[in-house]
Scaffold this active site. Structure first.
Site, PDB file in Angstrom:
ATOM      1  N   ASN A 158       0.812  -1.231   0.000  1.00 46.74           N
ATOM      2  CA  ASN A 158       0.000   0.000   0.000  1.00 46.74           C
ATOM      3  C   ASN A 158       0.839   1.272   0.000  1.00 46.74           C
ATOM      4  O   ASN A 158       0.406   2.295  -0.521  1.00 46.74           O
ATOM      5  CB  ASN A 158      -1.028  -0.018   1.146  1.00 46.74           C
ATOM      6  CG  ASN A 158      -0.385  -0.019   2.507  1.00 46.74           C
ATOM      7  OD1 ASN A 158       0.749  -0.447   2.672  1.00 46.74           O
ATOM      8  ND2 ASN A 158      -1.108   0.457   3.487  1.00 46.74           N
ATOM      9  N   SER A 235      -0.018  -7.569   7.381  1.00 53.66           N
ATOM     10  CA  SER A 235      -1.207  -8.000   8.118  1.00 53.66           C
ATOM     11  C   SER A 235      -0.831  -8.614   9.468  1.00 53.66           C
ATOM     12  O   SER A 235       0.267  -9.167   9.638  1.00 53.66           O
ATOM     13  CB  SER A 235      -1.974  -9.022   7.285  1.00 53.66           C
ATOM     14  OG  SER A 235      -1.161 -10.152   7.059  1.00 53.66           O
ATOM     15  N   VAL A 238       0.019 -12.479   9.158  1.00 57.82           N
ATOM     16  CA  VAL A 238       1.383 -12.832   8.734  1.00 57.82           C
ATOM     17  C   VAL A 238       2.395 -12.424   9.810  1.00 57.82           C
ATOM     18  O   VAL A 238       3.365 -13.150  10.078  1.00 57.82           O
ATOM     19  CB  VAL A 238       1.732 -12.193   7.357  1.00 57.82           C
ATOM     20  CG1 VAL A 238       3.195 -12.423   7.010  1.00 57.82           C
ATOM     21  CG2 VAL A 238       0.842 -12.764   6.263  1.00 57.82           C
ATOM     22  N   GLY A 239       2.149 -11.289  10.459  1.00 59.86           N
ATOM     23  CA  GLY A 239       3.055 -10.834  11.524  1.00 59.86           C
ATOM     24  C   GLY A 239       3.190 -11.875  12.631  1.00 59.86           C
ATOM     25  O   GLY A 239       4.295 -12.143  13.118  1.00 59.86           O
ATOM     26  N   GLU A 256       4.706  -3.872  12.315  1.00 60.01           N
ATOM     27  CA  GLU A 256       3.709  -2.807  12.118  1.00 60.01           C
ATOM     28  C   GLU A 256       2.539  -3.463  11.404  1.00 60.01           C
ATOM     29  O   GLU A 256       2.668  -3.876  10.249  1.00 60.01           O
ATOM     30  CB  GLU A 256       4.280  -1.676  11.245  1.00 60.01           C
ATOM     31  CG  GLU A 256       5.477  -0.958  11.834  1.00 60.01           C
ATOM     32  CD  GLU A 256       5.130  -0.112  13.041  1.00 60.01           C
ATOM     33  OE1 GLU A 256       3.941   0.149  13.283  1.00 60.01           O
ATOM     34  OE2 GLU A 256       6.068   0.273  13.754  1.00 60.01           O
ATOM     35  N   CYS A 290      -3.077   1.507   6.576  1.00 60.64           N
ATOM     36  CA  CYS A 290      -3.214   0.918   7.916  1.00 60.64           C
ATOM     37  C   CYS A 290      -3.891   1.908   8.846  1.00 60.64           C
ATOM     38  O   CYS A 290      -4.560   1.507   9.789  1.00 60.64           O
ATOM     39  CB  CYS A 290      -1.856   0.510   8.461  1.00 60.64           C
ATOM     40  SG  CYS A 290      -0.672   1.855   8.459  1.00 60.64           S
TER      41      CYS A 290
END
Ligand code: NAP
Length: 486
Positions: A158, A235, A238-239, A256, A290
């Site tokens: 993004n 996301s 996944v984090g 983040e 975000c």
């Protein structure tokens, strides 16, 4: 779709150890324009051996780079700022073609990278240590910050270059070397970013670019014993996965993650100001930020007045190809994301929400366009009030008073950004204290981060680390305490 390398289109491959490389039978994938569904170019799917090679190169370059003086490292960043300025138009055009945001936003984002180069070059001069008074009269004690080694930067689509800049530049100025895995959707923008550092003569191996699927390339970096730090934006799902993997080799991990950001509007607020800020925060970058505002929590007395204003401004937004002038909102990143938005709006209606404007995709256009959508009558537990949609959907939730507004704001797993519109000093200060978010804005939209100010979220929006400011050095360096007895 998989393509073979033999083609008239330039295929840059991967950037490893100071050179663009590709194997004879390198697998390439298409990068698609979400506004036209046309191919913008191709990026390489790194093999496992190539990922290893990138890490090895970064590891070997670390020996030299960590001993390069800070002013010398800063010189590279100053030069990079200049070359980013020269490549601004080309890079911005590529970003808009790859991920759809309007050109003015892409140009602004490259501007952020230019400023981040300068900021980190200057901030690096302040990588200060500390001295401590010893208990012994013949002892000197100092604590110094040291670089850690190979940093893997894994970034989303993004903000193709700004988020990469925050991580990569902080890592480089503090003496680490980098292997970068950008989001597949914006691999070509990542190539241009990397080319800047090639042009300025950054020593080989200090920055490496590996592209390909996150589940393979990103996962391999998380497992790799020679990667010491993972700096990830993306996301929450996944984090969490990355953290679990990285724990096995005791890597430092900075995350983040997602958000479910709200704008709280109290009945004493300036509603014109609030409405402008809400629309901007909700629909810029097609809501794919975000920090995008996806909830408005409004005191019941002023709900109708505010809603009317927000809907009026939203209806004036022009949706289209971000390269065309006059367009405010580009497409969503891909078909999957378009379907996600459609799904959430359908669920919202089932749960009792009313569509005040928007609510459908633009069928007349090619590409993944969806109308900016405002929903009213949303309840705090509804799916659109709890889950990150990452699209142009804004939900109005009514409350009776300030305390309920804060409670609704805090009632999600996320804690990234919240705005509070009020003219009351009392509620402004209480909001700043009681809101559970890493970023709190009073009388400002949710998406107003400035360089030099710690950026990051609480709860499931991150794991406590910060970037964009000197606090990034807490991730990129470790402390050494030195005792000298004389
Ligand atoms: P994503 O799916 O989590 O992907 C982010 C990056 O991780 C991409 O480079 C992706 O590669 C890679 N990846 C995917 N699966 C992986 C795995 N198993 N192991 C290692 N790496 C993996 O997120 P996204 O869709 O790109 O971005 C949207 C999300 O980012 C939203 O949740 C948004 O809130 C969040 N975000 C947060 C911030 C912040 O500062 N808090 C800023 C911007 C965005 P591929 O592209 O190849 O899949």
């Amino acid at each position: 779709m998989v393509q073979q390398a033999a083609s008239h289109v330039t295929k840059k491959g991967l950037y490893i150890n100071g050179a663009w490389v590709q194997e004879e039978n390198q697998e390439f994938h298409e990068s698609l324009n979400p506004a036209t569904e046309q191919v913008v170019g191709y990026y390489a799917a790194a093999t496992s051996a190539q990922v290893d090679h990138a890490v090895e190169s970064a590891k070997s370059a670390f020996k030299l780079w960590k001993n390069t003086t800070l002013p010398e490292r800063a010189q590279f960043l100053w030069r990079a700022a200049q070359v980013f300025e020269e490549k601004k138009e080309h890079l911005a055009q590529t970003m808009t073609k790859e991920m759809g945001k309007v050109l003015a936003e892409s140009l602004g984002e490259v501007g952020v990278v230019v400023e981040t180069c300068k900021y980190m070059a200057g901030e690096g001069r302040r990588l200060f240590g500390e001295t401590v008074s010893s208990g012994a009269s013949n002892r000197q004690i100092m604590m110094v910050r040291e670089p850690i080694g190979v940093v893997a930067c894994i970034t989303p689509w993004n903000f193709p270059v700004a988020l990469a800049g925050y991580k990569i530049l902080a890592a480089l100025i503090s003496g680490n070397t980098v292997v970068w895995k950008p989001a597949s959707e914006v691999a070509l923008s990542a190539q241009i970013f990397t080319e800047v550092f090639h042009e300025i003569g950054l020593p080989k191996g200090v920055l490496n670019l590996v592209t390909g699927a996150g589940s393979k390339v990103g996962a391999q970096l998380a497992e790799h014993k020679d990667v010491k730090v993972i700096s990830f934006t993306g996301s929450t799902e996944v984090g969490i996965k990355l953290s679990e993997t990285a724990a096995k080799t005791l890597k430092r991990v900075s995350l983040e993650l997602g958000g479910k950001n709200a704008v709280i509007v109290l009945k004493d607020a300036n509603l014109d100001l609030a409405a402008e800020a809400i629309v901007k925060a909700a629909f810029t970058t097609t809501g794919q930020r975000c920090t995008a505002a996806s909830r408005v929590i409004v005191e019941r007395d002023v709900k109708d007045e505010l809603l009317q204003r927000v809907v009026a401004i939203t209806k004036n937004l022009k949706v289209g190809n971000g390269l065309q002038s006059g367009v405010d909102i580009g497409p969503l990143i891909n078909k999957h994301q378009l379907e996600t938005v459609e799904k959430y709006v359908a669920i919202a209606v089932q749960e009792g929400a009313v569509i005040e404007c928007g609510g459908k995709r633009l069928l007349s256009e090619q590409g993944y366009f969806y109308e900016p959508t405002v929903l009213s009558n949303v309840k705090k537990g509804d799916a659109v009030a709890q889950e990150e949609i990452f699209g142009p959907v804004l939900a109005f939730i009514e409350v009776d008073h300030f305390e309920e507004a804060v409670e609704v704001n805090n009632d999600t797993v996320y804690g990234l950004s919240t705005s509070l519109f009020t003219n009351s000093l009392h509620y402004a200060n209480r909001g700043a204290k009681e809101i559970e978010s890493g970023l709190v804005y009073i009388n400002n939209g949710t998406s107003n981060a400035e360089l030099g100010v710690a950026f990051g979220g609480t709860k499931h929006s991150g794991n406590g680390h910060r970037e964009v400011s000197h606090h990034a050095f807490d991730v990129m360096t470790e402390w050494k305490s030195i005792y000298t007895t004389y």
